[in-house]
Design a protein around this motif. Structure first.
Motif, PDB file in Angstrom:
ATOM      1  N   LYS A  78      56.437 123.127  67.387  1.00 10.44           N
ATOM      2  CA  LYS A  78      56.450 122.100  68.433  1.00 10.44           C
ATOM      3  C   LYS A  78      57.488 122.490  69.471  1.00 10.44           C
ATOM      4  O   LYS A  78      58.507 123.091  69.156  1.00 10.44           O
ATOM      5  CB  LYS A  78      56.828 120.747  67.851  1.00 10.44           C
ATOM      6  CG  LYS A  78      55.862 120.220  66.827  1.00 10.44           C
ATOM      7  CD  LYS A  78      56.358 118.916  66.269  1.00 10.44           C
ATOM      8  CE  LYS A  78      55.444 118.436  65.151  1.00 10.44           C
ATOM      9  NZ  LYS A  78      55.989 117.247  64.507  1.00 10.44           N
ATOM     10  N   HIS A 101      52.001 114.982  69.672  1.00 11.68           N
ATOM     11  CA  HIS A 101      51.866 115.263  68.235  1.00 11.68           C
ATOM     12  C   HIS A 101      51.481 114.022  67.430  1.00 11.68           C
ATOM     13  O   HIS A 101      52.151 113.647  66.479  1.00 11.68           O
ATOM     14  CB  HIS A 101      53.156 115.889  67.701  1.00 11.68           C
ATOM     15  CG  HIS A 101      53.641 117.009  68.547  1.00 11.68           C
ATOM     16  ND1 HIS A 101      52.992 118.215  68.605  1.00 11.68           N
ATOM     17  CD2 HIS A 101      54.674 117.110  69.406  1.00 11.68           C
ATOM     18  CE1 HIS A 101      53.618 119.009  69.451  1.00 11.68           C
ATOM     19  NE2 HIS A 101      54.645 118.362  69.957  1.00 11.68           N
ATOM     20  N   TYR A 102      50.395 113.415  67.823  1.00 10.15           N
ATOM     21  CA  TYR A 102      49.922 112.176  67.216  1.00 10.15           C
ATOM     22  C   TYR A 102      49.419 112.451  65.804  1.00 10.15           C
ATOM     23  O   TYR A 102      48.338 112.986  65.605  1.00 10.15           O
ATOM     24  CB  TYR A 102      48.837 111.579  68.107  1.00 10.15           C
ATOM     25  CG  TYR A 102      48.408 110.183  67.756  1.00 10.15           C
ATOM     26  CD1 TYR A 102      49.329 109.206  67.422  1.00 10.15           C
ATOM     27  CD2 TYR A 102      47.066 109.838  67.789  1.00 10.15           C
ATOM     28  CE1 TYR A 102      48.928 107.920  67.118  1.00 10.15           C
ATOM     29  CE2 TYR A 102      46.656 108.556  67.500  1.00 10.15           C
ATOM     30  CZ  TYR A 102      47.594 107.604  67.161  1.00 10.15           C
ATOM     31  OH  TYR A 102      47.191 106.328  66.859  1.00 10.15           O
ATOM     32  N   LYS A 103      50.207 112.060  64.819  1.00 10.17           N
ATOM     33  CA  LYS A 103      49.935 112.403  63.423  1.00 10.17           C
ATOM     34  C   LYS A 103      48.723 111.683  62.825  1.00 10.17           C
ATOM     35  O   LYS A 103      48.216 112.089  61.790  1.00 10.17           O
ATOM     36  CB  LYS A 103      51.166 112.129  62.576  1.00 10.17           C
ATOM     37  CG  LYS A 103      52.333 113.041  62.891  1.00 10.17           C
ATOM     38  CD  LYS A 103      53.475 112.803  61.945  1.00 10.17           C
ATOM     39  CE  LYS A 103      54.752 113.513  62.295  1.00 10.17           C
ATOM     40  NZ  LYS A 103      54.673 114.827  62.800  1.00 10.17           N
ATOM     41  N   SER A 125      47.351 116.918  64.306  1.00 14.55           N
ATOM     42  CA  SER A 125      48.454 116.424  65.150  1.00 14.55           C
ATOM     43  C   SER A 125      48.419 117.101  66.515  1.00 14.55           C
ATOM     44  O   SER A 125      49.275 117.929  66.831  1.00 14.55           O
ATOM     45  CB  SER A 125      49.805 116.675  64.484  1.00 14.55           C
ATOM     46  OG  SER A 125      49.924 115.960  63.300  1.00 14.55           O
ATOM     47  N   THR A 185      47.906 113.955  73.317  1.00 14.56           N
ATOM     48  CA  THR A 185      46.843 113.010  72.983  1.00 14.56           C
ATOM     49  C   THR A 185      46.740 111.973  74.085  1.00 14.56           C
ATOM     50  O   THR A 185      47.742 111.418  74.519  1.00 14.56           O
ATOM     51  CB  THR A 185      47.145 112.309  71.636  1.00 14.56           C
ATOM     52  OG1 THR A 185      47.320 113.306  70.629  1.00 14.56           O
ATOM     53  CG2 THR A 185      46.008 111.394  71.241  1.00 14.56           C
ATOM     54  N   ASN A 220      40.104 120.919  61.816  1.00 10.23           N
ATOM     55  CA  ASN A 220      40.689 119.877  62.663  1.00 10.23           C
ATOM     56  C   ASN A 220      39.760 119.523  63.819  1.00 10.23           C
ATOM     57  O   ASN A 220      39.590 118.340  64.146  1.00 10.23           O
ATOM     58  CB  ASN A 220      42.052 120.323  63.204  1.00 10.23           C
ATOM     59  CG  ASN A 220      43.106 120.378  62.122  1.00 10.23           C
ATOM     60  OD1 ASN A 220      43.007 119.698  61.109  1.00 10.23           O
ATOM     61  ND2 ASN A 220      44.121 121.198  62.322  1.00 10.23           N
TER      62      ASN A 220
END
Length: 138
Positions: A23, A45-47, A52, A56, A104
């Motif tokens: 990141k 980094h929307y988990k 992630s 987003t 993903n």
């Protein structure tokens, strides 16, 4: 003046590899800055989503991944390089990375999200980068 060559011992290599971040990389920061200057707002980094994603856009159901060519095996010159040492480790690692990326992407599609992958080597031309982002988010 002689150039200092990297010492290729396991402890030195381990120390070098520990410095690599997932990141906040330079390519990611550049894309984030560009997207922000274009007036778009996003979450980082929307988990809650598969993989992630780096950026987003919840209201649009869209995400952007910024991938390093080497780690995610892009078909450019950098992405085709493979370390000569310890190939029994690197080849399976790269295959796992690519498989995880595909999983993903499929998970995001199944949830109704669209995704854009921006490769590290594609960041050089600002006009093309902005056009791709605008076309994707527009």
């Amino acid at each position: 003046m002689t150039s200092k060559r990297f010492e290729s011992t396991p402890p030195a290599r381990r120390a070098l590899m520990r410095q690599i971040r997932s990141k906040g990389t330079k390519p990611e920061l550049y894309v984030r800055s560009t997207v922000h200057k274009m007036g778009y707002r996003f979450r980082l980094h929307y988990k809650a989503l598969p993989g992630s994603p780096d950026l987003t856009f919840p209201g649009r159901h869209k995400v952007i991944f910024v991938h390093g060519c080497f780690w995610h095996r892009h078909d450019c010159a950098v992405g085709r390089k493979t370390p000569r040492c310890n190939q029994d480790y690197w080849e399976p690692k790269f295959r796992r990375n690519v498989a995880r990326d595909a999983l993903n992407q499929a998970g995001l599609r199944q949830l109704g999200w669209s995704s854009l992958v921006i490769w590290e080597c594609e960041i050089g031309d600002d006009d093309i980068l902005r056009q791709r982002i605008r076309q994707f988010l527009g």
